[in-house]
Design a protein around this motif. Sequence first.
Motif, mmCIF file in Angstrom:
data_model
loop_
_atom_site.group_PDB
_atom_site.id
_atom_site.type_symbol
_atom_site.label_atom_id
_atom_site.label_comp_id
_atom_site.label_asym_id
_atom_site.label_seq_id
_atom_site.Cartn_x
_atom_site.Cartn_y
_atom_site.Cartn_z
ATOM 1 N N GLU A 78 102.984 -81.940 -64.564
ATOM 2 C CA GLU A 78 102.063 -80.949 -64.381
ATOM 3 C C GLU A 78 100.617 -81.484 -64.087
ATOM 4 O O GLU A 78 100.369 -82.299 -65.241
ATOM 5 N N PRO A 79 99.903 -81.128 -63.376
ATOM 6 C CA PRO A 79 98.334 -81.294 -63.649
ATOM 7 C C PRO A 79 97.689 -81.240 -64.909
ATOM 8 O O PRO A 79 97.058 -82.174 -65.264
ATOM 9 N N ALA A 80 97.923 -80.246 -65.556
ATOM 10 C CA ALA A 80 97.403 -79.893 -66.683
ATOM 11 C C ALA A 80 97.907 -81.205 -67.923
ATOM 12 O O ALA A 80 97.421 -81.137 -68.982
ATOM 13 N N GLU A 81 98.974 -81.491 -67.642
ATOM 14 C CA GLU A 81 99.625 -82.702 -68.649
ATOM 15 C C GLU A 81 99.112 -84.063 -68.472
ATOM 16 O O GLU A 81 99.118 -84.823 -69.243
ATOM 17 N N LEU A 82 98.691 -84.475 -67.322
ATOM 18 C CA LEU A 82 98.021 -85.757 -66.851
ATOM 19 C C LEU A 82 97.317 -86.336 -67.822
ATOM 20 O O LEU A 82 97.510 -87.639 -68.433
ATOM 21 N N GLY A 83 96.219 -85.691 -68.300
ATOM 22 C CA GLY A 83 95.304 -86.232 -69.341
ATOM 23 C C GLY A 83 96.098 -86.930 -70.486
ATOM 24 O O GLY A 83 95.392 -87.889 -71.252
ATOM 25 N N HIS A 84 97.225 -86.222 -70.970
ATOM 26 C CA HIS A 84 97.862 -86.788 -72.120
ATOM 27 C C HIS A 84 98.231 -88.340 -71.992
ATOM 28 O O HIS A 84 98.610 -88.709 -72.896
ATOM 29 N N TYR A 85 98.352 -88.744 -70.787
ATOM 30 C CA TYR A 85 99.030 -89.869 -70.601
ATOM 31 C C TYR A 85 98.088 -91.015 -69.872
ATOM 32 O O TYR A 85 98.352 -92.238 -69.692
ATOM 33 N N LEU B 79 91.271 -88.847 -61.333
ATOM 34 C CA LEU B 79 90.876 -87.564 -60.553
ATOM 35 C C LEU B 79 91.757 -87.813 -59.303
ATOM 36 O O LEU B 79 92.331 -86.942 -58.663
ATOM 37 N N ASN B 80 92.035 -89.001 -58.858
ATOM 38 C CA ASN B 80 92.785 -89.274 -57.457
ATOM 39 C C ASN B 80 94.245 -88.705 -57.917
ATOM 40 O O ASN B 80 95.096 -88.337 -57.029
ATOM 41 N N ILE B 81 94.842 -89.393 -58.952
ATOM 42 C CA ILE B 81 96.129 -88.775 -59.260
ATOM 43 C C ILE B 81 96.039 -87.339 -59.526
ATOM 44 O O ILE B 81 97.238 -86.688 -58.933
ATOM 45 N N LEU B 82 95.205 -86.670 -60.095
ATOM 46 C CA LEU B 82 95.152 -85.130 -60.417
ATOM 47 C C LEU B 82 94.936 -84.427 -58.988
ATOM 48 O O LEU B 82 95.947 -83.622 -58.758
ATOM 49 N N LEU C 44 98.460 -84.535 -57.450
ATOM 50 C CA LEU C 44 99.646 -83.555 -58.198
ATOM 51 C C LEU C 44 99.234 -82.209 -57.900
ATOM 52 O O LEU C 44 100.281 -81.473 -57.643
ATOM 53 N N HIS C 45 98.101 -81.752 -57.544
ATOM 54 C CA HIS C 45 97.780 -80.538 -56.984
ATOM 55 C C HIS C 45 98.314 -80.450 -55.632
ATOM 56 O O HIS C 45 98.815 -79.301 -55.267
ATOM 57 N N LEU C 46 98.427 -81.474 -54.887
ATOM 58 C CA LEU C 46 98.945 -81.256 -53.562
ATOM 59 C C LEU C 46 100.609 -81.350 -53.418
ATOM 60 O O LEU C 46 101.332 -81.315 -52.557
ATOM 61 N N GLY C 47 101.072 -81.600 -54.530
ATOM 62 C CA GLY C 47 102.419 -81.662 -54.758
ATOM 63 C C GLY C 47 102.984 -83.143 -54.630
ATOM 64 O O GLY C 47 104.111 -83.388 -54.219
ATOM 65 N N GLU C 48 102.234 -83.924 -54.601
ATOM 66 C CA GLU C 48 102.418 -85.508 -54.460
ATOM 67 C C GLU C 48 102.712 -85.812 -53.054
ATOM 68 O O GLU C 48 103.635 -86.593 -52.740
ATOM 69 N N LYS C 49 102.445 -84.706 -51.935
ATOM 70 C CA LYS C 49 102.486 -85.054 -50.729
ATOM 71 C C LYS C 49 102.000 -86.234 -49.987
ATOM 72 O O LYS C 49 102.447 -86.942 -49.094
ATOM 73 N N ASP C 50 100.856 -86.738 -50.620
ATOM 74 C CA ASP C 50 99.911 -87.657 -50.245
ATOM 75 C C ASP C 50 99.976 -88.640 -51.386
ATOM 76 O O ASP C 50 98.982 -88.664 -51.658
#
Length: 329
Positions: A263-270, A314-317, A320-326
């Motif tokens: 999930e977007p809110a989890e990304l920063g942990h990694y 930010l690019n990855i985030l 993720l908000h787009l649902g990884e469609k792009d």
Amino acid sequence: MSDPLAPPPGSPADTAATFLEGLVIRATGSWYDVQAGEQVIPSKVRGRFRLEESETTSPVVVGDRVTIRLNEDGTGLITEIHPRRNELKRRAAGRRVGLVHVLAANIDAAWVVQSIRLPKINPGFIDRFLVMAERDELPAGIVFNKLDLMKPADRDAVFFLRDLYAGLGYPVLMTSVKTGEGLDAFAAALRGRVSVVAGPSGVGKSSLLNAVEPGLNLRIGEVSRKTKKGRHTTTYAALYPLSSGGFVVDTPGLREFGLVDLEPAELGHYFVEFRPFLPACHFPDCTHDHEPGCAVKEAVARDEITPERYESYLNILYSLHLGEKDVGR
């Protein structure tokens, strides 16, 4: 739903069958080579596994421990997939959102390979790979290959990336099959472990493995002069034993490394350099993008987090908000 390939429970065919435990060493689509003792048994998988694992490209992957039932013709039927200790996965290529491609299971280390040139280094690919490795608690490292192709104009960028990732605690190797530089260090890193080696086509994964284990004789290809990208030569994942001890998984070239189960809110942990600052963010579900009182953004402003990694985040985030469609590459 019952398995049409399975005999009725308690039937003579079931009770008289021979069952073996083994390790999946090659996955070529519908067939899997299973190492059981000294035997390598080509096997298929029970249909019910494919129904149960409809969200993955395959229910069985290289590195899986399985139980097979021997058939009269010497082939096998995979009847049980043992629990996995871990797995390296990504979003499967194609239009179906959420489909998971597991590259390998039960591994000790994951290495992402990039080439200095032909094709050039893709930091976004590296960061996505590292995020998924962190997500599944897999020790990860980076190999910058084709060091012999480095030109004076490349040096600052290449050594900046080397120092950046090394400073984050990731092992970084610089290698050249042509000159032999770094090959001893790469061989030592693989020794005694089950490692997976992944990266885009053309970065030299198979050439590296041939260099540290000449008996493998893996197919290698050339980079297209027109696109500057590699052509696929490894067409399936396979697990190979190393004479120095350990095993290595060679994987087909990957054009992208999409994220799954995140999930977007989890990304920063990694992003490992974000972790010291996360508790100080004002909002517990801070995405470190637009929120006020964000300790990560403040660390970027103080140069405690590099702008390059923050921009990659930010690019990855955004994807993720787009649902990884792009998916970024």
